[in-house]
Design an enzyme around this catalytic site. Sequence first.
Site, PDB file in Angstrom:
ATOM      1  N   LEU A 273       0.971  -1.284   0.067  1.00 32.94           N
ATOM      2  CA  LEU A 273       0.053   0.001  -0.089  1.00 32.94           C
ATOM      3  C   LEU A 273       0.720   1.111   0.111  1.00 32.94           C
ATOM      4  CD1 LEU A 273      -2.654  -1.213   2.375  1.00 32.94           C
ATOM      5  CD2 LEU A 273      -3.185  -0.639   0.200  1.00 32.94           C
TER       6      LEU A 273
ATOM      7  N   ASN B 130       7.213  -2.304 -11.813  1.00 32.58           N
ATOM      8  CA  ASN B 130       7.801  -2.008 -12.909  1.00 32.58           C
ATOM      9  C   ASN B 130       9.225  -2.939 -12.838  1.00 32.58           C
ATOM     10  OD1 ASN B 130       6.704   0.291 -14.273  1.00 32.58           O
ATOM     11  ND2 ASN B 130       7.860   1.967 -12.997  1.00 32.58           N
TER      12      ASN B 130
ATOM     13  N   SER C 163       0.887   2.303 -15.968  1.00 33.29           N
ATOM     14  CA  SER C 163       1.414   3.879 -16.170  1.00 33.29           C
ATOM     15  C   SER C 163       0.467   4.966 -15.852  1.00 33.29           C
ATOM     16  CB  SER C 163       1.883   3.929 -17.530  1.00 33.29           C
ATOM     17  OG  SER C 163       2.257   5.287 -17.606  1.00 33.29           O
TER      18      SER C 163
ATOM     19  N   LYS D 271       5.730  -1.800 -21.120  1.00 30.67           N
ATOM     20  CA  LYS D 271       5.811  -0.668 -20.185  1.00 30.67           C
ATOM     21  C   LYS D 271       7.240   0.047 -20.388  1.00 30.67           C
ATOM     22  CE  LYS D 271       5.279   2.217 -16.923  1.00 30.67           C
ATOM     23  NZ  LYS D 271       5.402   2.117 -15.599  1.00 30.67           N
TER      24      LYS D 271
ATOM     25  N   HIS E 267       7.485   2.117 -23.328  1.00 35.28           N
ATOM     26  CA  HIS E 267       6.877   3.525 -22.700  1.00 35.28           C
ATOM     27  C   HIS E 267       7.679   4.197 -22.011  1.00 35.28           C
ATOM     28  CE1 HIS E 267       4.588   5.498 -19.626  1.00 35.28           C
ATOM     29  NE2 HIS E 267       3.467   5.432 -20.555  1.00 35.28           N
ATOM     30  N   ASN E 268       8.297   3.820 -21.143  1.00 36.28           N
ATOM     31  CA  ASN E 268       9.164   4.523 -20.290  1.00 36.28           C
ATOM     32  C   ASN E 268      10.346   5.051 -21.029  1.00 36.28           C
ATOM     33  OD1 ASN E 268       7.185   3.770 -18.399  1.00 36.28           O
ATOM     34  ND2 ASN E 268       8.905   3.723 -16.707  1.00 36.28           N
TER      35      ASN E 268
ATOM     36  N   GLU F 258       9.155   7.888 -23.011  1.00 36.99           N
ATOM     37  CA  GLU F 258       8.669   9.000 -21.928  1.00 36.99           C
ATOM     38  C   GLU F 258      10.083   9.747 -21.531  1.00 36.99           C
ATOM     39  OE1 GLU F 258       6.651   7.497 -18.492  1.00 36.99           O
ATOM     40  OE2 GLU F 258       8.295   8.490 -17.224  1.00 36.99           O
TER      41      GLU F 258
END
Length: 469
Positions: free
Chosen positions: A11, A104, A130, A184, A187-188, A191
Amino acid sequence: MTQSQIGLIGLGTMGAMLALNIAEKGFPIAVWNRTASVTHGFKAEAGVLAEKITPCETLADLVAAIAKPRAIILMVPAGDPVDEMIADLTPLLDADDLIIDAGNALFHDTDRRAAAAAIKGPHFLGIGVSGGAEGARHGPAIMGGGLRSDWDRVAPILNAIAAKYKGEPCADYMGPAGAGHFVKAVHNGIEYADMQMIAEVYGVMRDGLGMEAQAIAETFKAWNTGPLQSYLIEISGEVAAATDTHSGKPMLDMILDRAGQKGTGRWTVIEAQQLAATIPAIEAAVMARNLSSRLEERLAGEAVFGAAPQKTANVTLAQLEQAMIAGKILCYAQGFALISAASKAFDWPMPLPEIARVWREGCIIRSSMLNDMATALTEDAERNLMLAPFFADHLKATHGALRQVIAAGALSGLPVPALASGLAWFDMMRTGRSTANMIQAQRDFFGAHGFERVDGIADKHGPWAGHGL
Ligand code: NDP
């Protein structure tokens, strides 16, 4: 007591937001956190959503709280913590239960975990998420990898919590094993390049054109209404407009120019090298982050060579916008080409148009261009994106401005490595007769490696180093 439909471990920033999102969409969720006080605090602060949340003291409690076959999301730091959690959970779970790593992860780790799961269970799914904390809370983009049947099992929950583009969930199955985490990572990587290019045009505005932060903010704001409309341009305008509460100065001016990173950009670059895929704009962006952290070396360089003059009259804001459009297309084209190369090398049929669709909302690289990219990739997923007529037309209209910005930067000592790498790649991609004949000649000279001739004659060595003399 009604059993929870899903469980979540971890959490922290992302896990807490994801759990609230899941609860808000109506799915009862059981949660466990390594530090128990965090679990209780989370439930206490969940407001009206608390009734959907079952806080658990132990992993056994968590497992008991979830309906079978169980699905448990891990949202803990990548690496050892994921392996430790899998090891702790496995004896408590049934073989058909499902562990979902939503952190990740390095996709090679996901491959390894999926392979182990296939032998002895429980099932394992790796999903890239993401959108940062805000995305996790209100709708992230989700890229799944593993068994299609496992994805389908949890797809109703993942589709419900994902961002929506005109009602369509930005969540999809990317392929087997590590495919979701691979997508992912790319994607990064994109980015990194997009952020670096924005930082470069910001540098030209600040140092080359001497613009104040507010004027820069207005420029980004204006660009965000045109072809560059995107989350990253939008937030760049917002951060440029912000004032530091301590000094009253522009916030940007008070932030040390040392960029952090968690490694996903580096992974993308390493993987591209392994696959011989060409992503120079992303490589330049990773290099720039690495170099930014070497502040002392940069100061030593400035002491020896003096700071570059930097002021320029050779570039306009309109050219900067065009350069940014060209750069953005080129960095996305490189990213999609990398995914295409990986699809073939790993025999993972990763769906390029769906990837573009998933990235249209929720994720950090969301931009209006991605819808056009989805269209172009649907027409022909094999064709490099820069050759799709829509983007080719954009590039024809903007590469001149990209050249002008890079030339002005070079003349004034304004570093623009990602933009320049993007342009070099573009020029190489449009050159039918390159200079690699010189490389081949050199290789043959010193190593007798041989070459192919343009006229098809079978003689593969030149008249040097003992050949043909
Ligand atoms: P945080 O540091 O905010 O939270 C980490 C959570 O993992 C905490 O609940 C922590 O528990 C728990 N944890 C840490 N180590 C262990 C361990 N060894 N065993 C069990 N639990 C552990 O991280 P984030 O939420 O930011 O990131 C989680 C994952 O999501 C990472 O893989 C990250 O890369 C990825 N991610 C992060 C994004 C972001 O914007 N932050 C965006 C997309 C993905 P405790 O309270 O006990 O410390």
